[in-house]
Design a protein around this motif. Structure first.
Motif, PDB file in Angstrom:
ATOM      1  N   GLN A 204       0.774  -1.255   0.192  1.00  0.00           N
ATOM      2  CA  GLN A 204       0.044  -0.053   0.032  1.00  0.00           C
ATOM      3  C   GLN A 204       0.947   1.115   0.025  1.00  0.00           C
ATOM      4  O   GLN A 204       0.569   2.331   0.597  1.00  0.00           O
ATOM      5  CB  GLN A 204      -0.921   0.162   1.152  1.00  0.00           C
ATOM      6  N   GLU A 205       2.030   1.182  -0.916  1.00  0.00           N
ATOM      7  CA  GLU A 205       2.707   2.277  -1.076  1.00  0.00           C
ATOM      8  C   GLU A 205       3.122   2.583  -2.605  1.00  0.00           C
ATOM      9  O   GLU A 205       3.836   2.645  -3.147  1.00  0.00           O
ATOM     10  CB  GLU A 205       3.955   1.960  -0.374  1.00  0.00           C
ATOM     11  N   GLU A 206       1.596   2.973  -3.112  1.00  0.00           N
ATOM     12  CA  GLU A 206       1.661   2.957  -4.413  1.00  0.00           C
ATOM     13  C   GLU A 206       2.550   4.142  -4.950  1.00  0.00           C
ATOM     14  O   GLU A 206       2.892   4.005  -5.944  1.00  0.00           O
ATOM     15  CB  GLU A 206       0.192   3.321  -4.800  1.00  0.00           C
ATOM     16  N   ARG A 207       2.444   5.249  -4.278  1.00  0.00           N
ATOM     17  CA  ARG A 207       3.255   6.562  -4.926  1.00  0.00           C
ATOM     18  C   ARG A 207       4.831   6.076  -4.879  1.00  0.00           C
ATOM     19  O   ARG A 207       5.469   6.618  -5.920  1.00  0.00           O
ATOM     20  CB  ARG A 207       2.920   7.689  -4.102  1.00  0.00           C
ATOM     21  N   ALA A 208       4.953   5.629  -4.078  1.00  0.00           N
ATOM     22  CA  ALA A 208       6.831   5.034  -3.921  1.00  0.00           C
ATOM     23  C   ALA A 208       6.813   3.934  -5.135  1.00  0.00           C
ATOM     24  O   ALA A 208       7.955   4.182  -5.558  1.00  0.00           O
ATOM     25  CB  ALA A 208       6.912   4.565  -2.647  1.00  0.00           C
ATOM     26  N   ALA A 209       5.772   3.187  -5.362  1.00  0.00           N
ATOM     27  CA  ALA A 209       5.881   2.247  -6.541  1.00  0.00           C
ATOM     28  C   ALA A 209       6.098   2.896  -7.804  1.00  0.00           C
ATOM     29  O   ALA A 209       6.974   2.593  -8.728  1.00  0.00           O
ATOM     30  CB  ALA A 209       4.887   1.202  -6.610  1.00  0.00           C
ATOM     31  N   LEU A 210       5.466   3.944  -7.896  1.00  0.00           N
ATOM     32  CA  LEU A 210       5.469   4.805  -9.336  1.00  0.00           C
ATOM     33  C   LEU A 210       6.943   5.484  -9.656  1.00  0.00           C
ATOM     34  O   LEU A 210       7.532   5.333 -10.551  1.00  0.00           O
ATOM     35  CB  LEU A 210       4.492   5.835  -9.563  1.00  0.00           C
ATOM     36  N   ASP A 211       7.421   5.702  -8.477  1.00  0.00           N
ATOM     37  CA  ASP A 211       9.021   6.176  -8.423  1.00  0.00           C
ATOM     38  C   ASP A 211       9.952   5.111  -8.530  1.00  0.00           C
ATOM     39  O   ASP A 211      10.779   5.279  -9.551  1.00  0.00           O
ATOM     40  CB  ASP A 211       9.102   6.913  -7.124  1.00  0.00           C
ATOM     41  N   SER A 212       9.746   4.019  -8.012  1.00  0.00           N
ATOM     42  CA  SER A 212      10.633   2.834  -8.287  1.00  0.00           C
ATOM     43  C   SER A 212      10.283   2.323  -9.729  1.00  0.00           C
ATOM     44  O   SER A 212      11.361   2.027 -10.506  1.00  0.00           O
ATOM     45  CB  SER A 212      10.179   1.674  -7.308  1.00  0.00           C
ATOM     46  N   LEU A 213       9.085   2.497 -10.359  1.00  0.00           N
ATOM     47  CA  LEU A 213       8.970   2.061 -11.707  1.00  0.00           C
ATOM     48  C   LEU A 213       9.545   2.993 -12.703  1.00  0.00           C
ATOM     49  O   LEU A 213      10.151   2.626 -13.628  1.00  0.00           O
ATOM     50  CB  LEU A 213       7.358   2.032 -12.139  1.00  0.00           C
ATOM     51  N   ALA A 214       9.810   4.269 -12.335  1.00  0.00           N
ATOM     52  CA  ALA A 214      10.278   5.217 -13.221  1.00  0.00           C
ATOM     53  C   ALA A 214      11.945   4.518 -13.209  1.00  0.00           C
ATOM     54  O   ALA A 214      12.510   5.184 -14.240  1.00  0.00           O
ATOM     55  CB  ALA A 214      10.225   6.585 -12.759  1.00  0.00           C
ATOM     56  N   ARG A 215      12.421   4.361 -12.100  1.00  0.00           N
ATOM     57  CA  ARG A 215      13.896   4.155 -11.985  1.00  0.00           C
ATOM     58  C   ARG A 215      13.998   2.966 -12.971  1.00  0.00           C
ATOM     59  O   ARG A 215      15.004   2.662 -13.639  1.00  0.00           O
ATOM     60  CB  ARG A 215      14.183   3.667 -10.600  1.00  0.00           C
ATOM     61  N   ALA A 216      13.187   1.967 -12.762  1.00  0.00           N
ATOM     62  CA  ALA A 216      13.211   0.626 -13.630  1.00  0.00           C
ATOM     63  C   ALA A 216      13.089   0.806 -15.133  1.00  0.00           C
ATOM     64  O   ALA A 216      13.912   0.459 -15.871  1.00  0.00           O
ATOM     65  CB  ALA A 216      12.286  -0.416 -13.347  1.00  0.00           C
ATOM     66  N   ARG A 217      12.348   1.850 -15.473  1.00  0.00           N
ATOM     67  CA  ARG A 217      12.274   2.101 -16.822  1.00  0.00           C
ATOM     68  C   ARG A 217      13.337   2.626 -17.549  1.00  0.00           C
ATOM     69  O   ARG A 217      13.752   2.604 -18.605  1.00  0.00           O
ATOM     70  CB  ARG A 217      10.919   3.247 -17.000  1.00  0.00           C
ATOM     71  N   ALA A 218      14.197   3.424 -16.660  1.00  0.00           N
ATOM     72  CA  ALA A 218      15.510   4.084 -17.063  1.00  0.00           C
ATOM     73  C   ALA A 218      16.391   3.058 -17.316  1.00  0.00           C
ATOM     74  O   ALA A 218      17.682   3.540 -18.063  1.00  0.00           O
ATOM     75  CB  ALA A 218      15.812   5.149 -16.380  1.00  0.00           C
ATOM     76  N   LEU A 219      16.201   1.897 -16.995  1.00  0.00           N
ATOM     77  CA  LEU A 219      17.514   0.601 -17.055  1.00  0.00           C
ATOM     78  C   LEU A 219      16.869  -0.376 -18.190  1.00  0.00           C
ATOM     79  O   LEU A 219      15.715  -0.321 -18.390  1.00  0.00           O
ATOM     80  CB  LEU A 219      17.648   0.069 -15.876  1.00  0.00           C
TER      81      LEU A 219
END
Length: 568
Positions: A204-219
């Motif tokens: 239930q940390e959805e906003r943090a998940a969106l930040d993590s996905l942005a980091r993943a997409r850059a790799l």
């Protein structure tokens, strides 16, 4: 020798690891038994259970496995029986991982109930919908790549382990901590960021998940973009943003912009550009005798997920969108919240959807979903009845099929146009009636076949409760159904019933002599099953147990198949 000490709320404890030799009790007041794990040589491990008898210690159960060691010998109630089961973890090494066997004490010995594979396993009584109830959930980590693991929490339900999303908020903070450490140590590994985001969504940390996905997409690297999109879709849905995007499309489409094919075509094109697969059904009209004083909505039912997941029958959300006049309404059921409404990622629209006027000026919607969409056991249809009260802006769930009486394996559901009657055609695979364990029932067969009729009962107004009762439960005649019933009758001492199933009464004694008795019942004997046609008329050959090699022939008498003879 160390006895398992009571800990927590249970009388037997639930230790993460237990000694190789220990004394245990399967009931707090039960006899004291010795449980021992051992290694016969470097490539073979085993375990045994000993009980004290008049003649000394007697072996009650034992098992050995090649190419592995024993990772755990643990007692915990994972079946919700109010008593512990024995969990044996067979470890085949870091690459292959472990195989967990769950064994239940029957009073005469241990019987294997279920098997799961894992690389890491936590057995924990987690709080969720059922709070901490003394029954343990299984948090299973399985290897993806390196030390990146997908994690799922399972609970025993209706004869099998199923995901328990209501516990995610309790367990997944630990998974978040694990992947947060991995991303700090290896910030350039896409898989760690992906699994961190997935854990954050479930914690239930959805906003943090969106930040993590942005980091993943850059790799670059594993997993692909479609997997990232699924997690992002889940996060956006929880935040209330993705359902709005679909509603915007439908609002632009409008109720008068064309037929259902046009809707599906346009919706598919819109979703495809976003890597999304949508399965939708548009209900254009109810019956011709629709009451003039009851507004008849135009309804769209929808499941959606990234295309790769949808091909495997995995959907992130299930929506009901409807127009009342010119206004569009939406109600979205997220798979992440399946503990509340039951529609998880493996559910998808299947079969009928019926729109009908309800009592007191309400509108009702009956929908059939497949709860195993894309899986080898599909279809497993379930029925949902929704009602919209007069002037309402949402659908209220009145009734959904569940419980052991709802037999839906490989099933088909037919709904009457007035939503008063449901017919379910199904077979016996995964049906928890005890008889499904007499022989080994694989996915293709053999099976018994059923036709059940459910009839509606309600109070007659828009706010009254509704239920469906199974009024008829028919087992279709077949040679296999007769053989199953006969072995059950013979094994439980139901002599009169056994004689009803043979063409000649002396065949009962001959069957007993040939070993067609299971003590205890439920040994899952194998049958020679070269062709599904033998399920109907036989002959059927038993491959193991005391009756191994016995072939049973059958004869039809009226609507019944009777056992006509044996050969070996």
């Amino acid at each position: 020798m160390t006895e398992v000490a009571p800990t927590g709320a249970t009388a037997w404890g639930a230790l993460a690891r237990t000694p190789a030799v220990q004394t245990i009790r399967f009931w707090p007041e039960g006899e004291l038994l010795i449980l021992a794990g051992y290694r016969r040589d470097p490539g073979r491990a085993g375990a045994m259970l000993l009980g004290r008898r008049a003649s000394g210690w007697e072996k009650l159960w034992s098992e050995e496995q090649d190419g592995c060691s024993i990772e755990r010998l643990q007692l915990a109630d994972v079946l919700g029986e109010g008593k512990p089961q024995l969990l044996v973890g067979w470890d085949a090494g870091p690459s292959l991982g472990g195989r967990l066997e769950v064994l239940s004490w029957t009073g005469n010995g241990l019987a294997s109930v279920a098997v799961l594979v894992y690389h890491r396993l936590d057995v924990v009584d987690l709080s969720g919908t059922y709070a901490r109830d003394g029954r343990c959930e299984l948090a299973v980590w399985t290897k993806d790549t390196g030390d990146a693991y997908p994690v799922e929490v399972y609970r025993w339900y209706e004869g099998r382990f199923v995901p328990a999303p209501d516990t995610y908020g309790t367990y997944y903070p630990e998974v978040v901590d694990y992947y947060a450490q991995r991303t700090r140590e290896h910030p350039d590994v896409r898989a760690y960021w992906y699994y961190l985001a997935l854990a954050q969504v479930r914690a239930q940390e959805e906003r943090a998940a969106l930040d993590s996905l942005a980091r993943a997409r850059a790799l670059n690297g594993h997993p692909g973009d479609a997997a990232l999109f699924l997690v992002e879709g889940d996060a956006l849905c929880v935040l209330g943003r993705y359902g709005d995007a679909l509603a915007d499309f439908l609002r632009d489409f409008g109720p008068a912009a064309g037929g259902s094919g046009d809707l599906l075509g346009r919706l598919g094109g819109w979703a495809g550009k976003r890597g999304l697969a949508v399965h939708a059904v548009r209900i254009l009209a109810g019956p011709e005798n629709w009451p003039r004083d009851v507004p008849r909505p135009t309804v769209v039912l929808m499941d959606w997920a990234p295309a790769e997941q949808a091909e495997a029958g995995m959907y992130a959300a299930h929506g009901i969108y409807w127009w009342s006049g010119d206004r569009l309404y939406s109600q979205v059921l997220y798979a992440a919240d399946a503990s509340g409404h039951g529609l998880g990622q493996t559910c998808a629209l299947a079969g009928q959807a019926v729109l009908a006027p309800g009592p007191g000026g309400s509108v009702e919607l009956g929908v059939v979903y497949d709860e195993a969409a894309g899986g080898s056991g599909s279809p497993r249809p379930v029925f949902y009845l929704w009602r919209q009260p007069p002037g309402g802006d949402s659908w209220r769930l009145l009734w959904r099929s569940s419980g052991p009486e709802w037999r839906n394996s490989h099933g088909k559901v037919t709904i009457s146009p007035d939503l008063r009657r449901i017919t379910v055609e199904s077979d016996s695979w995964l049906v928890p009636d005890g008889k499904a364990e007499i022989f080994h029932e694989s996915n293709p067969g053999p099976h018994r076949h059923f036709v059940d009729t459910w009839v509606r009962r309600d109070g007659g107004d828009a706010y009254a409760p509704v239920r469906y009762d199974r009024m008829e439960a028919e087992t279709l005649p077949s040679a296999y159904a007769t053989l199953v019933d006969f072995v059950v009758a013979l094994s439980t001492g139901a002599e009169a019933r056994a004689r009803e199933l043979v063409a000649d009464p002396p065949l009962v004694d001959e069957a007993r002599r040939l070993g067609l008795v299971q003590l205890p019942p439920g040994q899952r004997w194998m049958l020679d099953f070269p062709d599904p046609a033998v399920e109907t008329a036989g002959p059927l050959t038993i491959l193991d147990g005391p009756a191994a090699g016995v072939t049973v022939s059958f004869v039809r008498r009226g609507d019944a198949w009777l056992m006509a003879g044996f050969s070996r």
